[in-house]
Design a protein around this motif. Sequence first.
Motif, mmCIF file in Angstrom:
data_model
loop_
_atom_site.group_PDB
_atom_site.id
_atom_site.type_symbol
_atom_site.label_atom_id
_atom_site.label_comp_id
_atom_site.label_asym_id
_atom_site.label_seq_id
_atom_site.Cartn_x
_atom_site.Cartn_y
_atom_site.Cartn_z
ATOM 1 N N GLU A 277 0.136 -13.211 36.761
ATOM 2 C CA GLU A 277 -0.042 -13.439 38.188
ATOM 3 C C GLU A 277 -0.579 -14.857 38.382
ATOM 4 O O GLU A 277 -1.598 -15.226 37.790
ATOM 5 C CB GLU A 277 -1.030 -12.426 38.774
ATOM 6 N N ARG A 288 2.276 -22.941 39.970
ATOM 7 C CA ARG A 288 3.524 -22.796 40.723
ATOM 8 C C ARG A 288 4.389 -24.055 40.569
ATOM 9 O O ARG A 288 5.613 -23.964 40.353
ATOM 10 C CB ARG A 288 3.219 -22.540 42.197
ATOM 11 N N HIS A 304 7.865 -6.981 41.727
ATOM 12 C CA HIS A 304 7.944 -8.333 42.275
ATOM 13 C C HIS A 304 6.591 -9.021 42.215
ATOM 14 O O HIS A 304 5.537 -8.402 42.371
ATOM 15 C CB HIS A 304 8.421 -8.283 43.729
ATOM 16 N N SER A 305 6.620 -10.335 41.981
ATOM 17 C CA SER A 305 5.397 -11.137 41.934
ATOM 18 C C SER A 305 5.749 -12.575 42.290
ATOM 19 O O SER A 305 6.922 -12.916 42.477
ATOM 20 C CB SER A 305 4.785 -11.091 40.527
ATOM 21 N N ASP A 306 4.748 -13.426 42.345
ATOM 22 C CA ASP A 306 5.007 -14.849 42.580
ATOM 23 C C ASP A 306 5.873 -15.431 41.471
ATOM 24 O O ASP A 306 6.699 -16.321 41.708
ATOM 25 C CB ASP A 306 3.689 -15.621 42.664
ATOM 26 N N GLY A 309 9.528 -14.451 41.820
ATOM 27 C CA GLY A 309 10.128 -15.225 42.903
ATOM 28 C C GLY A 309 10.562 -16.608 42.473
ATOM 29 O O GLY A 309 11.399 -17.234 43.137
#
Length: 516
Positions: A277, A288, A304-306, A309
């Motif tokens: 995460e 990110r 689903h997670s960051d 994505g």
Amino acid sequence: ELVTASWPEALTLAARGLAAARDDRGVGVLTGGRLTVEDAYGYAKFARLVLQTNNIDFRVRAHSVEEANFLAGIAGTGLGVTYADLERAPAVLLTCLEPEEEAPTIFLRLGKALRKTGTAVVAVAPFTSRGVEKLAARLVPAAPGTETEVLAAIADGDERLRDVTDALSATGAIVLVGERLAGVPGALSTAARLASTTGARLAWVPRRAGERGALDAGVLPTLLPGGRPFSDAEARVDVAAAWGVSNVPARSGHDTSGMLAALTDGGLSGALIAGVELADLPDPLAARAALEAADFVVSLEIRHSDVTGLADVVLPVAPVAEKSGTFVNWEGRERPFPTALDGTGALSDVRVLDALATQIGIRLGLPTVEAAREELAELGRWDGTRAAAPSVEKGEPARPGAGQAVLATWRMLLDLGRAQDGEPHLAGTARAALARMSAGTAAENGVADGAPVTISTDRGAITLPLRVTEMPDGVVWVPQNSTGSRVYADLGATAGAVVAVAPASTELHPAAGGAR
């Protein structure tokens, strides 16, 4: 663009992308805390055998080279300090470990020891938390970043802490260090020296369920399975023979922060990520950006997670209830479990990795959880020479100026962790987030007890009600990942950083060193 592909198509895309990234500038492997030891071993073997790299790390949190060297002395050693030892211990020292919030089972056992045998608990922490209070523990106050000095004072028999030194010198005494100690330069080195000096037994207590198993399985750039140092030629030969290959990578690998930096600057082409995460990383925005900069990202995930994505290919894997496996707790004790929900068709991480390797043209040899378990057991523990305990000098603690404070923080047991998603009633029992400062620090910054205070950096701000607390001056504590207080995401800061503090109504200018 979101594209839904069949399983064979997705597997082929992932295999081609990872092989191309491997042959270009390399791939980094990052794993989170949900992995069983069998799945962790699958990633360790996949990294070395298929991706030909030591770029692999399970520490999706604050970490350091010192910690990696410290953990090398723990990996593959089996059962160490146990719960039973805690119950019999005459004294237990806790450092960077809030017992009730970060290790509740240890908290319960220490409570039992206190009632039955009168175990003396000592906590090195910024203030007397509820867990410390319930254990009738003695607090040794330490501002973030000064833990090394405090541990050194105990080890050296400083007169002010002579009673603590004497207590830890008694037969059966124990020193427990939490994972947060990795963020304090020299602290783990000094903890090891303290244990050696007093004769107390030393144990490392990670917060996440899968970290000890990942350590034993070799999910660290400096270690191969069983605690084998990758830098030892004999250890590499040992593993290569077990895997039926001529060699395993001898080139140094990146840790988590190194991999993210390399993805950002182009030093690595791709990433293979499992159970990570972004909010758990000290700088989620930088993480990110690293994944956005990567040429190819594969995510093995249960939902689903960051990360999913941002991934080029997402391969679904089984949650714990839909597979068998083993977790290894902080004692080093194996806790195997069977599949609870049969017939779902979900595949374990190690099974997916085996299929990926086959697509790339390499035999991983781990078609089942049982195969991974048996192979790891056959490899066994490293019985060769281990590196000496780390010897890192203490860092210089932060010195806040006017309108500033040093940040203290840790996660609460019930917070915004994703394991609590979809449980509003459980979340409703979480402790409300608040900030803590000493009376002197509050007065100096014009904040009254119960009034809102804003803690900020050039990244953002957190505003919480203040609870005036007996603690070192110049320190502010907030929960790390609670509603209204997401330290990494909102502040981009870690424990020990200098932050601006001011009444909530004041306009803040942290970049200029304070508020006006």
